[in-house]
Design an enzyme around this catalytic site. Structure first.
Site, PDB file in Angstrom:
ATOM      1  N   THR A 106      13.860  -5.429  -7.300  1.00 52.50           N
ATOM      2  CA  THR A 106      12.844  -4.759  -6.487  1.00 52.50           C
ATOM      3  C   THR A 106      11.940  -5.797  -5.830  1.00 52.50           C
ATOM      4  O   THR A 106      11.930  -6.962  -6.219  1.00 52.50           O
ATOM      5  CB  THR A 106      11.964  -3.827  -7.347  1.00 52.50           C
ATOM      6  OG1 THR A 106      11.315  -4.605  -8.369  1.00 52.50           O
ATOM      7  CG2 THR A 106      12.782  -2.722  -7.988  1.00 52.50           C
ATOM      8  N   GLU A 107      11.175  -5.339  -4.850  1.00 49.20           N
ATOM      9  CA  GLU A 107      10.189  -6.235  -4.257  1.00 49.20           C
ATOM     10  C   GLU A 107       9.093  -6.508  -5.281  1.00 49.20           C
ATOM     11  O   GLU A 107       8.886  -5.720  -6.214  1.00 49.20           O
ATOM     12  CB  GLU A 107       9.606  -5.643  -2.977  1.00 49.20           C
ATOM     13  CG  GLU A 107       8.694  -4.455  -3.165  1.00 49.20           C
ATOM     14  CD  GLU A 107       8.052  -3.990  -1.864  1.00 49.20           C
ATOM     15  OE1 GLU A 107       7.342  -4.780  -1.217  1.00 49.20           O
ATOM     16  OE2 GLU A 107       8.260  -2.815  -1.504  1.00 49.20           O
ATOM     17  N   CYS A 109       4.949  -7.506  -5.879  1.00 51.25           N
ATOM     18  CA  CYS A 109       3.635  -7.509  -5.230  1.00 51.25           C
ATOM     19  C   CYS A 109       2.824  -8.702  -5.725  1.00 51.25           C
ATOM     20  O   CYS A 109       2.898  -9.077  -6.894  1.00 51.25           O
ATOM     21  CB  CYS A 109       2.895  -6.208  -5.495  1.00 51.25           C
ATOM     22  SG  CYS A 109       3.566  -4.812  -4.572  1.00 51.25           S
ATOM     23  N   ASN A 159       1.753   1.363 -13.171  1.00 50.98           N
ATOM     24  CA  ASN A 159       2.955   1.571 -12.371  1.00 50.98           C
ATOM     25  C   ASN A 159       2.669   1.576 -10.869  1.00 50.98           C
ATOM     26  O   ASN A 159       3.534   1.926 -10.069  1.00 50.98           O
ATOM     27  CB  ASN A 159       3.639   2.890 -12.748  1.00 50.98           C
ATOM     28  CG  ASN A 159       4.308   2.818 -14.103  1.00 50.98           C
ATOM     29  OD1 ASN A 159       4.545   1.733 -14.613  1.00 50.98           O
ATOM     30  ND2 ASN A 159       4.602   3.972 -14.676  1.00 50.98           N
ATOM     31  N   ASP A 173       7.976   1.308 -10.678  1.00 57.79           N
ATOM     32  CA  ASP A 173       8.497   1.792 -11.968  1.00 57.79           C
ATOM     33  C   ASP A 173       9.068   3.196 -11.858  1.00 57.79           C
ATOM     34  O   ASP A 173       8.581   4.153 -12.458  1.00 57.79           O
ATOM     35  CB  ASP A 173       7.402   1.743 -13.042  1.00 57.79           C
ATOM     36  CG  ASP A 173       7.298   0.366 -13.666  1.00 57.79           C
ATOM     37  OD1 ASP A 173       8.045  -0.537 -13.235  1.00 57.79           O
ATOM     38  OD2 ASP A 173       6.493   0.179 -14.578  1.00 57.79           O
TER      39      ASP A 173
END
Length: 299
Positions: A106-107, A109, A159, A173
Site C-alpha cells: 500500500t501507499e 503516509c 486506521n 487498514d
C-alpha cells in the site's frame, strides 16, 4: 546510469530482507506498525522509486476457517480497484504459500496515523479538525456509494493516516472491510470495541456502523482521549455501548456545535445520517472544499 549501480560494498545501502514475486517491491526490516493479525513494514517500489508499506497477514490466525482466507484474499483484491484520494491506495497483493502469509503493498503516509499525529500536535484548531473530518467522510462516502457497497468495519484513529506536509488524510487498514452489495447488511462481529456501534454486537448492521465509528474518531480528535478509556475491559464497554451510555470523554467537549455533530453520528441507526448527508451539514460550512485545485490542503 549511476543510479542503478548496486555495489554491495556501499555501506550506506539498506538491504532488503524480502522481495515480492514480481521483483518490484523490496521489504526492509523496519516495522511501521503491527496489529492482532497484521504487521506493516517499510518497503520500496523499485520501479517508481518511492517508499511504500508492506502489509503481512499471518494466515495461521484463520487456520480453522479456510473460507475466511479466501474471503480475505478476494476482498483485498477488490480493494485494489478502489481509487479515491482519501483512501490508502493498494498496489499489489499475493499469497506466500511457503510462509502462509497474505501480503499486500500500500501507499505510505509521511506522518503515520492520526492518533499519533494528534498526540504529537496538541494545539490544533477546530477548523483543522473539521478539515480532517471532512476528508474521512469523503472516503467513507466513496466506500458506501461504491457498487458493491463496502463497510470498513474497523474505523478508528489508528486506521486513518496523515500526510503532515499537506494536511491530507486517508483511510487505511482495510483488511476487515466487508463487501455487502445491494443488501447493505453484514453479520460478523469484529472491530475495535471502543469504536463499535451497538448494532454491530447484535450481528445485523449496515454501513452506518462506520458513521458511528467516525463520530468516536472525532471525539478522540477533539479530546485526545480514546472513547471509553474509563472502562477496564471489553465487557464493560459493551455494557455501556449497548445501553446507550456515552463515553466520559463527551463531557470534555466544550464546543456545543462539535458535541451536537458527534451526537448525530452516534444516533440510533434509523436516525443516523449517511456520510453524504453529514458532508452537507452546516458543521462544514467554513471548510473550503479541496476537490478541484487543492486550496484546502494549502490553507
Amino acid at each position: 546510469m549511476p543510479g542503478v549501480n548496486q555495489d554491495q560494498s556501499d555501506k550506506d545501502s539498506e538491504p532488503f530482507v524480502e522481495i515480492d514475486p514480481t521483483g518490484r517491491y523490496g521489504r526492509y526490516s523496519e516495522l511501521l506498525g503491527s496489529g492482532a493479525v497484521k504487521k506493516v513494514y517499510r518497503a520500496f517500489d523499485q520501479e517508481e522509486g518511492i517508499e511504500v508499506a508492506w502489509n503481512q497477514v499471518k494466515l495461521r490466525n484463520f487456520s480453522n476457517d479456510p473460507s475466511m482466507i479466501d474471503r480475505l484474499y478476494s476482498e483485498v483484491r477488490l480493494l485494489r480497484s478502489l481509487t479515491n484520494k482519501n483512501i490508502i491506495s493498494l498496489y499489489n497483493v499475493w499469497r506466500d504459500e511457503e510462509h502462509n502469509t497474505l501480503n499486500f503493498i500500500t501507499e505510505v503516509c509521511t506522518s503515520g496515523n492520526l492518533r499519533e499525529y494528534r498526540k504529537k500536535h496538541r494545539q490544533v484548531s477546530i477548523k483543522a479538525l473539521k478539515k480532517w473530518s471532512k476528508q474521512i467522510l469523503k472516503g467513507l462516502d466513496y466506500f458506501h456509494t461504491h457498487d458493491p457497497c463496502i463497510i470498513h468495519r474497523d474505523l478508528n484513529c489508528s486506521n486513518v493516516f496523515v500526510n503532515g506536509n499537506t494536511g491530507q488524510v486517508k483511510i487505511g487498514d482495510l483488511g476487515m472491510a466487508a463487501i455487502v452489495g445491494k443488501s447493505h447488511s453484514a453479520h460478523s462481529i469484529l472491530g475495535t470495541p471502543e469504536f463499535m456501534a451497538p448494532e454491530l454486537y447484535e450481528e445485523h448492521y449496515t454501513e452506518l456502523i462506520d458513521i458511528y465509528s467516525f463520530g468516536m474518531c472525532l471525539l478522540e480528535m477533539v479530546t485526545l482521549e480514546i472513547p471509553y478509556s474509563e472502562c477496564e475491559n471489553v465487557a464493560k464497554i459493551y455494557k455501556k455501548v449497548s445501553s446507550g451510555v456515552r463515553p466520559q470523554a463527551m463531557s470534555k467537549v466544550r464546543d456545543e456545535d462539535v458535541k451536537a455533530f458527534i451526537e448525530r453520528c452516534l444516533a440510533q441507526p434509523r436516525s443516523r445520517p449517511s456520510a453524504a448527508e453529514l458532508l452537507k451539514d452546516p458543521f462544514f460550512y467554513e471548510v473550503v472544499d479541496d476537490d478541484d485545485d487543492g486550496d484546502d490542503e494549502n490553507a
